[in-house]
Design a protein around this motif. Structure first.
Motif, short mmCIF file in Angstrom:
data_model
loop_
_atom_site.label_atom_id
_atom_site.label_comp_id
_atom_site.label_asym_id
_atom_site.label_seq_id
_atom_site.Cartn_x
_atom_site.Cartn_y
_atom_site.Cartn_z
N GLN A 55 54.65 -26.57 58.56
CA GLN A 55 54.57 -25.15 58.93
C GLN A 55 54.20 -24.34 57.71
O GLN A 55 54.72 -24.57 56.62
N LEU A 56 53.31 -23.38 57.91
CA LEU A 56 52.78 -22.60 56.80
C LEU A 56 53.03 -21.12 57.02
O LEU A 56 52.96 -20.63 58.15
N GLN A 57 53.31 -20.43 55.95
CA GLN A 57 53.51 -18.98 56.01
C GLN A 57 52.79 -18.33 54.85
O GLN A 57 53.13 -18.56 53.69
N ALA A 58 51.80 -17.52 55.19
CA ALA A 58 51.03 -16.81 54.19
C ALA A 58 51.65 -15.44 53.93
O ALA A 58 52.17 -14.80 54.85
N SER A 59 51.56 -15.00 52.70
CA SER A 59 52.09 -13.69 52.33
C SER A 59 51.34 -13.16 51.11
O SER A 59 50.57 -13.89 50.49
N GLY A 60 51.60 -11.90 50.80
CA GLY A 60 51.02 -11.32 49.60
C GLY A 60 49.89 -10.37 49.82
O GLY A 60 49.38 -9.77 48.87
N GLY A 61 49.47 -10.21 51.06
CA GLY A 61 48.39 -9.28 51.35
C GLY A 61 48.85 -7.84 51.16
O GLY A 61 50.02 -7.55 51.00
N GLY A 62 47.88 -6.95 51.17
CA GLY A 62 48.20 -5.54 51.01
C GLY A 62 46.96 -4.74 50.73
O GLY A 62 45.83 -5.21 50.91
N LEU A 63 47.18 -3.51 50.31
CA LEU A 63 46.09 -2.58 50.00
C LEU A 63 45.88 -2.53 48.50
O LEU A 63 46.84 -2.36 47.74
N VAL A 64 44.64 -2.69 48.09
CA VAL A 64 44.32 -2.67 46.66
C VAL A 64 42.98 -1.96 46.48
O VAL A 64 42.13 -2.00 47.38
N GLN A 65 42.82 -1.32 45.35
CA GLN A 65 41.55 -0.66 45.07
C GLN A 65 40.51 -1.66 44.60
O GLN A 65 40.85 -2.73 44.06
N ALA A 66 39.27 -1.32 44.82
CA ALA A 66 38.18 -2.18 44.36
C ALA A 66 38.34 -2.43 42.85
O ALA A 66 38.67 -1.53 42.09
N GLY A 67 38.11 -3.67 42.48
CA GLY A 67 38.29 -4.08 41.09
C GLY A 67 39.68 -4.60 40.77
O GLY A 67 39.89 -5.15 39.70
N GLY A 68 40.59 -4.42 41.70
CA GLY A 68 41.95 -4.85 41.49
C GLY A 68 42.16 -6.31 41.83
O GLY A 68 41.22 -7.05 42.14
N SER A 69 43.41 -6.72 41.76
CA SER A 69 43.77 -8.12 41.99
C SER A 69 44.93 -8.23 42.97
O SER A 69 45.75 -7.31 43.11
N LEU A 70 44.98 -9.36 43.62
CA LEU A 70 46.10 -9.72 44.49
C LEU A 70 46.31 -11.22 44.39
O LEU A 70 45.35 -11.98 44.14
N ARG A 71 47.54 -11.63 44.58
CA ARG A 71 47.82 -13.06 44.67
C ARG A 71 48.47 -13.34 46.01
O ARG A 71 49.55 -12.81 46.31
N LEU A 72 47.83 -14.16 46.77
CA LEU A 72 48.39 -14.59 48.04
C LEU A 72 49.16 -15.89 47.84
O LEU A 72 48.81 -16.70 46.99
N SER A 73 50.18 -16.05 48.66
CA SER A 73 50.97 -17.27 48.63
C SER A 73 50.96 -17.91 50.01
O SER A 73 50.85 -17.23 51.03
N CYS A 74 51.07 -19.21 50.02
CA CYS A 74 51.18 -19.96 51.26
C CYS A 74 52.32 -20.95 51.08
O CYS A 74 52.17 -21.94 50.36
N ALA A 75 53.43 -20.66 51.72
CA ALA A 75 54.61 -21.50 51.60
C ALA A 75 54.63 -22.51 52.74
O ALA A 75 54.42 -22.14 53.90
N ALA A 76 54.89 -23.75 52.40
CA ALA A 76 54.91 -24.81 53.40
C ALA A 76 56.32 -25.36 53.56
O ALA A 76 57.08 -25.43 52.60
N SER A 77 56.64 -25.73 54.76
CA SER A 77 57.92 -26.36 55.02
C SER A 77 57.78 -27.86 54.83
O SER A 77 56.67 -28.40 54.81
N GLY A 78 58.88 -28.54 54.68
CA GLY A 78 58.82 -29.99 54.59
C GLY A 78 58.60 -30.49 53.18
O GLY A 78 58.32 -29.74 52.26
N ARG A 79 58.72 -31.79 53.04
CA ARG A 79 58.61 -32.40 51.71
C ARG A 79 57.30 -33.15 51.53
O ARG A 79 57.18 -33.94 50.60
N THR A 80 56.35 -32.90 52.41
CA THR A 80 55.10 -33.66 52.35
C THR A 80 53.95 -32.82 51.83
O THR A 80 52.81 -33.21 51.94
N PHE A 81 54.25 -31.66 51.25
CA PHE A 81 53.22 -30.73 50.84
C PHE A 81 52.19 -31.38 49.92
O PHE A 81 51.00 -31.17 50.06
N ARG A 82 52.65 -32.20 48.99
CA ARG A 82 51.73 -32.78 48.02
C ARG A 82 50.72 -33.72 48.68
O ARG A 82 49.67 -34.01 48.10
N THR A 83 51.06 -34.18 49.86
CA THR A 83 50.15 -35.10 50.56
C THR A 83 49.18 -34.36 51.48
O THR A 83 48.43 -35.00 52.20
#
Length: 125
Positions: A2-30
């Motif tokens: 299961q995946l959950q994305a976050s970190g979106g929002g409003l930013v001005q042109a030229g700016g930066s954002l970092r999105l995250s995607c959190a995964a459930s379970g212990r198999t993420f590396r695979t």
């Protein structure tokens, strides 16, 4: 996974954002993980991907040089660092995962079976 994305929002042109995607379970590396985005009224398009185990990254031309994908397998989380954002980057961003993927198909939505809910990124001019 299961995946959950976050970190979106409003930013001005030229700016930066970092999105995250959190995964459930212990198999993420695979899992090979991808970022996609969807403009209003359009189909989802590939942004970039990180291969399982190696973490090798691939990017769409529109993302090269501005976006960086990283992953922290210990935290089961993938990131999308977006710099020098442009109004045309405004979209809903989705993360996706697949336990097995053919490199030549990493840009296809059909290659991924697990999807997060999406997070909206709005870049103002």
């Amino acid at each position: 996974v299961q995946l959950q994305a976050s970190g979106g929002g409003l930013v001005q042109a030229g700016g930066s954002l970092r999105l995250s995607c959190a995964a459930s379970g212990r198999t993420f590396r695979t899992y090979s993980m991808g970022w996609f985005r969807q403009f209003a009224g359009k189909e989802r398009e590939f942004v970039g991907a990180s291969l399982r185990n190696s973490g090798t990254t691939y990017y769409a031309e529109s993302a090269k040089g501005r976006f960086t994908i990283s992953r922290d397998n210990a935290k089961s989380t993938m990131y999308l660092q977006m710099n020098s954002l442009k109004p045309e980057d405004t979209a809903v961003y989705y993360c996706a995962g697949s336990p097995s993927i053919i490199i030549s198909t990493i840009h296809r939505t059909s290659s991924y079976g697990d999807w997060g809910q999406g997070t909206l990124v709005t870049v103002s001019s």
